[in-house]
Write a protein that holds these residues in place. Structure first.
Motif, mmCIF file in Angstrom:
data_model
loop_
_atom_site.group_PDB
_atom_site.id
_atom_site.type_symbol
_atom_site.label_atom_id
_atom_site.label_comp_id
_atom_site.label_asym_id
_atom_site.label_seq_id
_atom_site.Cartn_x
_atom_site.Cartn_y
_atom_site.Cartn_z
ATOM 1 N N PHE A 362 48.978 -81.102 31.872
ATOM 2 C CA PHE A 362 48.726 -82.402 32.488
ATOM 3 C C PHE A 362 48.484 -83.444 31.402
ATOM 4 O O PHE A 362 47.806 -83.197 30.407
ATOM 5 N N ILE A 363 49.043 -84.631 31.637
ATOM 6 C CA ILE A 363 48.929 -85.729 30.681
ATOM 7 C C ILE A 363 48.183 -86.888 31.343
ATOM 8 O O ILE A 363 48.412 -87.212 32.512
ATOM 9 N N GLU A 364 47.256 -87.511 30.606
ATOM 10 C CA GLU A 364 46.525 -88.679 31.107
ATOM 11 C C GLU A 364 47.142 -89.946 30.542
ATOM 12 O O GLU A 364 47.536 -89.997 29.372
ATOM 13 N N PHE A 365 47.202 -90.987 31.388
ATOM 14 C CA PHE A 365 47.728 -92.293 30.985
ATOM 15 C C PHE A 365 46.646 -93.339 31.192
ATOM 16 O O PHE A 365 45.898 -93.300 32.173
ATOM 17 N N GLY A 366 46.564 -94.287 30.253
ATOM 18 C CA GLY A 366 45.575 -95.346 30.407
ATOM 19 C C GLY A 366 45.854 -96.523 29.497
ATOM 20 O O GLY A 366 46.845 -96.563 28.751
ATOM 21 N N ILE A 367 44.972 -97.517 29.569
ATOM 22 C CA ILE A 367 45.025 -98.701 28.718
ATOM 23 C C ILE A 367 43.796 -98.696 27.824
ATOM 24 O O ILE A 367 42.677 -98.515 28.315
ATOM 25 N N LEU A 410 48.705 -92.046 25.907
ATOM 26 C CA LEU A 410 48.875 -90.756 26.561
ATOM 27 C C LEU A 410 47.992 -89.752 25.821
ATOM 28 O O LEU A 410 47.892 -89.798 24.590
ATOM 29 N N ARG A 411 47.369 -88.863 26.555
ATOM 30 C CA ARG A 411 46.596 -87.794 25.922
ATOM 31 C C ARG A 411 46.520 -86.616 26.877
ATOM 32 O O ARG A 411 46.667 -86.763 28.098
ATOM 33 N N GLU A 412 46.276 -85.452 26.317
ATOM 34 C CA GLU A 412 46.169 -84.255 27.135
ATOM 35 C C GLU A 412 44.947 -84.348 28.045
ATOM 36 O O GLU A 412 43.877 -84.794 27.624
#
Length: 902
Positions: A362-367, A410-412
């Motif tokens: 799973f990959i996390e997306f953010g600002i 993006l980060r794990e």
């Protein structure tokens, strides 16, 4: 066994009312004579006659609680017995069982009395838009989303955010509304100015590979220099002539850290410290030298350079392996500072490696990775042979216009909820990979962001209303007649169809001209003037005026807005307005069709989320953080998915018009891949929530199988049977326990004793004032103990006793097998969780009644009272005939005379 809100009126009354008489006479709240006999037995020696002790008489205490004065006297009795003040020392003690029965009876009677005495008899207090409605109204008017969290909270422990008594107004809020109005107008004007602008940026991940190679060179060089310098430091520390200086440094806040020695090197050695350890700048060289001397950085980066796909992409690493120097723990994409606001789409090409276990796909997306908070999480199903492209929407607003905030990342999943967790993840990775560092699970090929074309986008109604006015500062100044027409149309849109008076519009023109006379630019003067409209009562308040003493029927326009704010949390759209203006909305058939249309619209998600959050008391989810050391799998992304499960399940029932009783027990769950992985359910892939069938013996299905519900019944570390049992009574069985009395013994007093949870609560129940509630709460809570603090199924639990300093006590740990068997107070028994859930699911009518009462409060913006009993009965009856279909409750309420009245 399970009483409704007013059933205890019948149980406690000296005289009862028939169902047909319910609507004619108010119920009677009274203390039973057999319960009153306990007071007569123990209190009449001191509390009778004109000279009663403390001036409190029992002999003239009315059994019927019909006014506030009598209620206050009975509350004093309840408080005195709960606190242990009565009977006083030296007097015969009250039998514990009898006292517990009396306290339960009186506490329930007081709850019912408060409800009866607070009955508003259908009167709806004038109320303003709550934060949610205000935000949505601005969105519908101007086409923008703004952050309204600075406004005062609208909710309370006992009322919905729609209840007028909570929605006060202050002068400070007026200033906030002016500021937020200007912010919304700035956003809207910027969006109009950017129409048709096209932007796109693309970044290849392998660009970080040369940085890794360069950093390895730095580390090799820096390590040699650092080691030599450390030898010099150690030698200098050993010299007798430096003893005084060293002692002075040791007394400092950081002791003898070599970084401190570096900064004091001239004082120690009489010569400047080395200016460079091989890094690009001299800044913080001591810190970098120390980092380079750590044994795992250099091997980890060399390990990275050995990976097979570094020439075409980048691997995501553990976030604490190389602090402040190289960051491929997050993959960053900087968005140019001058990009316009608007809607964008973000894309990235990604794959899972052979080391990607199910938890690491799973990959996390953010600002802005500095905030550490991800916007969304996505399952990675692509392989190194066939990577996948993930695409997601993003709205770029003025609020994130700062350069630092325009870094997309993006980060794990679960690697950077906080720094402690990052260190734990990195340490686990080294332990599993020969001390080198975490193996790489995710690989990114590229990432890009592109602005969505909007040249043909229709103007929001508020912007369309002022279309004839120039929104920039280059065009000629508008004429007074144009200003008057534009302000009138804008105010009409803002006031939800109500035309402003000519005098009001004239004043707006004067406000605009005053700003121009003060030297303001035309666009700024226009925004300041329109902000006044957005801070006016006609925009901020629900317009349902009533001068008559008796309730009146709503006009069609008022009905349209009440219906729209009920099911969308926003103003009526053109179709509702047209039907209202044509006088057709009061037609039951047309009204039913509109309810269906509104529930079918995506905007009804606001109703689902807001109602479910408040009805089910989900605010407790915000009370605490999960102990990630004990529950490492319940990271922030899992937490968000677990909370979303509740909304998605309720939303599915509303969308499909299926039975609300599925919330009590069902053979399916509504989950996505994140939750499927967490629950151990195979074969579920993708980010969207969908219905997934369960085997017959699954503990999932219904609210009681959801992780978020069990998190509410915990402190983020250990489960709390009391909270869980009380929540079930309040929300599922419509049998809320009375408020906990003051001065009850706390469980904290047992912290130093190695006892099981059940033993602690049994000790807690030694006092009658505790037992009166806990004998009803605790069996249910213990029946749910197979779920840990974050909703994972378990068969055993443990407890570590602590001393006064919070340190573990030697031999103070106890472990036990969980025994969920129990029995409802004065009710049936159950052998395990599944039987408990079955018994709860059988209480369909009680559950439906509780939800109906909540729905009335939410829709009408007022507490319920005795006068609502016929309405409640009618809605539940209609819903029962349709097998408690979710929409049947809404249709029945909207067709009621109460919904049509002010």
């Amino acid at each position: 066994m399970m009483k409704t809100l007013f059933a205890s009126f019948v149980l406690a009354a000296v005289s009862t009312c028939s169902a047909t008489a319910f609507a004619a006479e108010p119920p009677v709240v009274a203390v039973e004579q057999k319960q009153f006999a306990l007071l007569q037995k123990h209190c009449t020696d001191c509390h009778v006659g004109a000279d009663a002790e403390a001036g409190f008489r029992v002999d003239d205490l009315p059994l019927q609680i019909t006014d506030l004065k009598t209620a206050a006297r009975w509350q004093k009795v309840l408080n005195s017995l709960n606190s242990g003040e009565m009977p006083p020392e030296g007097e015969p003690a009250i039998d514990k069982a009898a006292k517990a029965n009396f306290l339960e009876h009186l506490a329930n009677a007081m709850v019912d009395a408060r409800s009866l005495l607070a009955d508003q008899k259908g009167v709806i207090t004038m109320r303003r838009l709550n934060r949610r409605e205000y935000r949505n109204s601005l969105r519908e008017l101007l086409g923008v989303e703004i952050n309204v969290n600075d406004l005062p909270a609208d909710t309370s422990a006992s009322a919905f955010d729609t209840v007028g008594s909570n929605l006060y107004m202050s002068s400070t809020q007026f200033e906030q509304y002016l500021r937020l109005g200007r912010e919304a107008l700035n956003e809207a004007f910027d969006r109009q100015a950017a129409l048709g602008v096209e932007k796109k940026v693309h970044f290849e991940a392998e660009e970080i590979t040369p940085k890794v190679a360069k950093f390895i060179e730095y580390q090799v060089d820096a390590r040699e220099r650092a080691e030599n310098w450390i030898k010099e430091v150690d030698a200098a520390v050993a010299r007798p002539e430096n003893a005084a200086v060293i002692e002075e440094i040791k007394a400092g806040p950081l002791g003898t850290h070599r970084d401190i020695l570096y900064r004091n090197w001239k004082k120690i050695a009489g010569a400047p410290a080395p200016e460079s350890f091989g890094f690009q700048t001299g800044e913080n060289n001591a810190d970098k030298a120390l980092a380079a001397s750590r044994p795992f950085h250099l091997p980890y980066h060399r390990y990275y350079m050995e990976q097979p796909a570094i020439e075409t992409g980048a691997y995501l690493a553990a976030s604490s392996e190389h602090p402040a120097v190289l960051d491929n723990a997050t993959f960053n994409l900087l968005v140019p500072f001058n990009w316009p606001v608007g809607n964008y789409v973000v894309r990235f090409r990604i794959a899972a490696t052979e080391h990607a276990t199910p938890d690491r796909r799973f990959i996390e997306f953010g600002i802005n990775p500095r905030t550490q908070q991800a916007i969304s999480v996505h399952e990675v199903t692509g392989t190194m042979e066939e990577p996948q492209i993930i695409e997601l929407p993003l709205t770029m607003t003025r609020a994130n216009a700062e350069r630092a905030n325009r870094s997309l990342f993006l980060r794990e999943k679960g690697t950077r909820d906080n720094w402690e967790q990052a260190l734990r993840v990195a340490g686990m990775g080294r332990a599993e990979n020969d001390g080198i560092g975490q193996k790489f699970a995710l690989w990114v090929d590229w990432m890009e962001i592109e602005r969505v074309p909007d040249a043909d986008q229709p103007k929001p109604p508020g912007i369309a209303a002022i279309a004839q006015l120039p929104l920039d500062d280059k065009s000629a100044a508008p004429q007074a007649a144009d200003l008057h027409a534009a302000f009138e149309q804008f105010a009409k849109e803002a006031f939800r169809g109500d035309l402003p008076s000519p005098q009001y519009v004239d004043q707006l023109v004067q406000v605009y001209q005053s700003y121009r006379d003060l030297g303001e630019k035309p666009s700024d003067a226009l925004k300041e003037t329109l902000a006044v409209v957005l801070a006016s009562p006609m925009f901020l308040y629900h317009s349902e005026p009533s001068e008559a003493a008796e309730p009146r029927q709503l006009t069609d326009r008022e009905l349209a807005n009440r219906l729209s704010y009920f099911l969308w949390g926003s103003p009526a759209d053109r179709e509702l307005q047209s039907l209202a203006d044509a006088g057709k909305l009061q037609d039951p058939k047309i009204l039913d069709e509109q309810v269906t249309r509104l529930l079918d619209d995506p905007r009804s998600q606001d109703f689902v989320d807001a109602f479910a959050y408040q009805w089910l008391g989900l605010d407790r989810l915000d009370f605490f953080q999960v102990n990630l050391q004990h529950h490492p799998r319940f990271d922030n992304s899992t937490r968000q998915a677990a909370c979303r499960e509740i909304y998605e399940t309720v939303g599915r029932l509303v969308a499909q018009n299926e039975s609300l009783t599925d919330l009590l027990s069902s053979d399916y769950v509504v989950i996505n891949a994140v939750l499927a992985n967490y629950y151990g359910i195979e074969g579920v892939h993708g980010d969207h929530f969908r219905q997934v069938s369960l085997p017959p013996d699954s503990p999932r299905g219904g609210l009681l199988g959801m992780a978020a519900v069990h998190l509410m019944g915990s402190n983020g570390d250990t489960s709390n049977p009391v909270e869980r049992g009380a929540w079930v009574l309040r929300k599922l069985l419509h049998d809320p326990p009375p408020p906990a009395p003051a001065n009850v013994p706390q469980l904290a007093r047992l912290a130093g004793k190695p006892l099981t949870t059940q033993q602690r609560l049994i000790a807690h129940q030694e006092e009658p004032q505790c037992a009166s509630c806990h004998r009803k709460i605790d069996p249910i809570g213990f029946g749910l103990e197979n779920f840990d603090a974050v909703g994972i199924w378990r068969t055993e639990d443990s407890y570590q006793a602590l001393d006064d300093n919070g340190k573990p006590i030697k031999d103070g740990k106890v472990t036990w097998q969980i025994d969920p068997a129990g029995a409802f107070h004065n009710g049936p028994s159950f052998a395990n969780y599944l039987e408990l859930r079955e018994k709860i699911a059988a209480q369909e009518d009680a559950f439906a009644r509780g939800m109906t009462e909540a729905l009335i409060q939410y829709a009408l913006g007022r507490p319920i009272g005795f006068s609502d009993e016929p309405l409640i009965d009618d809605i539940v009856k209609q819903a029962r005939e349709q097998k408690y279909a979710a929409r049947s409750f809404v249709h029945a309420l909207v067709q009621s005379k109460e919904f049509h009245s002010k």
